[in-house]
Motif scaffolding. Structure first.
Motif: not given
Ligand SMILES: C[S@@+](CC[C@H](N)C(=O)[O-])C[C@H]1O[C@@H](n2cnc3c(N)ncnc32)[C@H](O)[C@@H]1O
Length: 182
Positions: A18-24
């Protein structure tokens, strides 16, 4: 090993989905056991590092990653006392906090998280809310968590996660960000 569930924490699986766009960036998994969650982070695009006191855990973690055709680093380290190989962007807590002696939380654990995590880094944790009289695992309370971590971390979110069947409703997930001035 009763804690070996053969699968990553459902709370982590849901968080990553659900947090695919968070910076890795980099993530440390202290007390990684056999590496299910190191693999989950690697699969999600993080530069994952698992550390565990037990050389056998580190070996099993390396084998798990290789079998999946993924890349991750492991180290046989004492998270509570050793320096980190590098400061990390993320740190994932799952069943190390409840595995150590409760007195070590004040003595070592909080300062270890600060040492291994960059200022501004993310400390994502699932804690076990069970009575702590005959552990391990030793449970905790939201009050204890707030006392330990709020001086050093800003709370970004909190929720009750989906859990393994025998832990349903007994876990709390907190997403903290390390304060810049600490
Ligand atoms: C309850 S197991 C959980 C393993 C894994 N997190 C999981 O949920 O599958 C706790 C793990 O922490 C490791 N451990 C305990 N104390 C540690 C320390 N000071 N530094 C690093 N690892 C530690 C143990 O060897 C064990 O693998």
């Amino acid at each position: 090993m009763p804690w070996e569930k053969g699968a990553p924490s459902p709370g982590l699986v849901d968080f990553l989905a659900t947090h695919l766009s968070l910076p890795r960036g980099t993530v440390c998994v202290p007390g990684c056991g056999t590496g299910h969650e190191v693999l989950e982070f690697a699969r999600a695009g993080f530069a994952a590092y698992g550390c565990d006191l037990a050389p056998s855990a580190v070996r099993l973690g390396r084998e798990r990653i290789a079998a999946a055709g993924l890349v991750a680093e492991f180290g046989a380290k004492d998270f509570l006392r050793d320096p980190p190989p590098q400061p990390f962007d993320w740190l994932w807590e799952h069943t190390l906090f409840c595995a150590i002696q409760p007195v070590e939380r004040d003595l070592y654990y909080v300062s270890a998280v600060c040492r291994w995590l960059k200022p501004g880094g993310n400390y994502l944790a699932v804690y076990y809310l069970i009575p702590d009289d005959d552990g391990p695992p030793f449970g905790t309370t939201r009050e204890e968590l707030w006392r330990l971590f709020s001086p050093h971390f800003q709370l970004l979110d909190e929720w009750v996660p989906r859990s393994y069947p025998n832990r349903q409703g007994l876990e709390l997930m907190l997403w903290w960000q390390r304060k810049l001035e600490v």
